[in-house]
Design an enzyme around this catalytic site. Structure first.
Site, short mmCIF file in Angstrom:
data_model
loop_
_atom_site.label_atom_id
_atom_site.label_comp_id
_atom_site.label_asym_id
_atom_site.label_seq_id
_atom_site.Cartn_x
_atom_site.Cartn_y
_atom_site.Cartn_z
N PHE A 179 0.81 -1.21 0.00
CA PHE A 179 0.00 0.00 0.00
C PHE A 179 0.85 1.28 0.00
O PHE A 179 0.87 2.03 -0.98
CB PHE A 179 -0.94 -0.04 1.21
CG PHE A 179 -1.62 1.26 1.53
CD1 PHE A 179 -2.11 2.07 0.53
CD2 PHE A 179 -1.77 1.65 2.86
CE1 PHE A 179 -2.74 3.27 0.84
CE2 PHE A 179 -2.40 2.84 3.17
CZ PHE A 179 -2.88 3.66 2.16
N ASN A 205 7.79 -9.58 -2.09
CA ASN A 205 7.65 -11.03 -2.23
C ASN A 205 6.21 -11.44 -2.55
O ASN A 205 5.90 -12.63 -2.65
CB ASN A 205 8.14 -11.76 -0.98
CG ASN A 205 7.30 -11.50 0.24
OD1 ASN A 205 6.30 -10.79 0.19
ND2 ASN A 205 7.71 -12.05 1.38
N GLY A 253 1.67 -7.45 -0.96
CA GLY A 253 1.61 -6.48 -2.05
C GLY A 253 1.24 -7.16 -3.36
O GLY A 253 1.22 -8.38 -3.47
N ALA A 312 9.20 -2.92 3.82
CA ALA A 312 8.75 -4.31 3.94
C ALA A 312 8.69 -4.72 5.40
O ALA A 312 9.62 -4.46 6.18
CB ALA A 312 9.71 -5.23 3.19
N ALA A 313 7.58 -5.34 5.78
CA ALA A 313 7.41 -5.82 7.15
C ALA A 313 6.17 -6.69 7.22
O ALA A 313 5.26 -6.55 6.40
CB ALA A 313 7.28 -4.65 8.13
N TYR A 317 4.53 -7.39 17.51
CA TYR A 317 4.77 -6.43 16.43
C TYR A 317 5.53 -5.23 16.96
O TYR A 317 6.52 -4.78 16.35
CB TYR A 317 3.44 -6.01 15.81
CG TYR A 317 3.56 -4.91 14.80
CD1 TYR A 317 4.32 -5.07 13.65
CD2 TYR A 317 2.92 -3.68 15.00
CE1 TYR A 317 4.44 -4.05 12.71
CE2 TYR A 317 3.03 -2.66 14.07
CZ TYR A 317 3.79 -2.85 12.93
OH TYR A 317 3.91 -1.84 12.01
N ARG A 346 -8.29 7.77 16.30
CA ARG A 346 -7.08 7.53 15.53
C ARG A 346 -6.63 8.83 14.87
O ARG A 346 -7.45 9.68 14.53
CB ARG A 346 -7.31 6.47 14.44
CG ARG A 346 -7.62 5.07 14.96
CD ARG A 346 -6.41 4.43 15.61
NE ARG A 346 -6.69 3.08 16.10
CZ ARG A 346 -7.11 2.81 17.32
NH1 ARG A 346 -7.35 3.79 18.19
NH2 ARG A 346 -7.31 1.56 17.70
N GLU A 388 -6.77 -7.97 24.25
CA GLU A 388 -6.03 -7.42 25.38
C GLU A 388 -5.11 -6.31 24.85
O GLU A 388 -4.69 -6.34 23.70
CB GLU A 388 -5.19 -8.52 26.02
CG GLU A 388 -5.99 -9.66 26.63
CD GLU A 388 -6.52 -9.32 28.01
OE1 GLU A 388 -6.01 -8.37 28.62
OE2 GLU A 388 -7.44 -10.01 28.46
#
Length: 305
Positions: free
Chosen positions: A14, A34, A38, A70-71, A136, A208, A267
């Protein structure tokens, strides 16, 4: 940035594809992905697409600038596969930086996260204490500490980490392929436009800092131009509740779809986020240009057409 060779990892995702397409107008851009999060369909014809993994050897890092986006980029992904998440988010970062430095690249801008701030209604500055409440968070904070090491160890290398807040564009942009991982603005607009009730957790009062991807792209570009080091927030400094978001979407579409409410199932749920953007503004002059009201108008526009 003009006339540079640029590598964008996660380049078909994105944010990565928006950045790659923007830079390709004046630069030689390689988008590496990869295909997990994406799709090359997001990329313009001016972008060179390379299907590869950030853990691979012989990456195309002979460039002037690396944007390492990338992640595995969600809490859920790390909970489902914590070892793979750590490998991709930390080892993948180290692998890209090491190869880029060996190839003579001295400017690296990478994706971090704002989720480690936890739940805050006040704007969060970069120097506040952080907590790794999820895998994360831990992986991305690990990335930041490695970048700190690189900035201290290599005099000729600049690594800047970008703590993105709630980035959106809409399914009319390059976000549709993300599905359940797309921003809530995009998911809720898709549902409301089709007469379906969006599901809000709790009472919908959570907030947010919604930031349009075009502002994120400008922030990424100016960060590389200034060869910054350290970490920087990219957000708007303003927060909207999910209830307010749904109201704005309904107003823009001319609809009156009521949301449904469910108990919060997680949680350590982050209830509120808001960015303090003074550091990036003072360093580069960058400020967001797209208000949330205008951003919602952009998201709903394809549904009105």
């Amino acid at each position: 940035m003009d006339g540079n060779r640029v590598l964008v990892t996660g380049g078909a995702g994105f944010i990565g594809s928006n950045l790659a397409n923007h830079l390709a107008a004046d630069n030689d851009v390689v988008a590496l992905d990869n295909g997990y999060l994406g799709t090359p369909e997001n990329l313009s014809e001016d972008v060179e697409y390379v299907e590869a993994d950030v853990l691979d050897d012989d990456l195309p890092t002979d460039v002037d600038v690396v944007y390492h986006l990338a992640a595995l980029s969600s809490r859920q992904m790390l909970e489902e596969n914590p070892r793979e998440g750590a490998r991709v988010n930390i080892e993948g970062f180290v692998n890209v930086v090491e190869q880029a430095h060996a190839d003579g690249c001295d400017t690296i801008v990478y994706a971090s996260t704002s989720s480690a701030y936890g739940s805050r209604t006040e704007p969060s500055p970069e120097d506040m204490d952080l907590e790794a409440a999820t895998g994360y968070d831990a992986s991305m904070l690990g990335r930041e500490r490695y970048a700190e090491y690189y900035n201290n160890f290599y005099d000729d290398l600049s690594c800047a980490g970008m703590r993105f807040f709630s980035v959106y564009q809409g399914y009319g942009g390059n976000e549709a392929h993300k599905g359940e991982y797309a921003n809530t603005v995009s998911q809720f607009t898709e549902k409301i436009a089709n007469g379906e009730s969006p599901v809000l957790w709790g009472d919908g009062s959570q907030t947010r800092d919604f930031t349009h991807v075009d502002d994120i792209v400008r922030g990424l570009v100016t960060t590389a131009k200034h060869e910054l080091t350290g970490v920087y927030n990219l957000g708007t400094g303003e927060a909207y509740s999910f209830n307010e978001m749904v109201e704005l979407i309904n107003d823009a579409l001319g609809t009156d779809v009521e949301p449904e409410y469910e108990p919060i199932p997680l949680e350590n749920y982050v209830h509120d986020t808001c960015a303090d953007i003074s550091k990036i503004t003072e360093a580069t002059g960058w400020e967001p240009q797209i208000s949330f009201e205008e951003g919602v108008e952009r998201v709903v526009a394809p549904y009105r057409d």
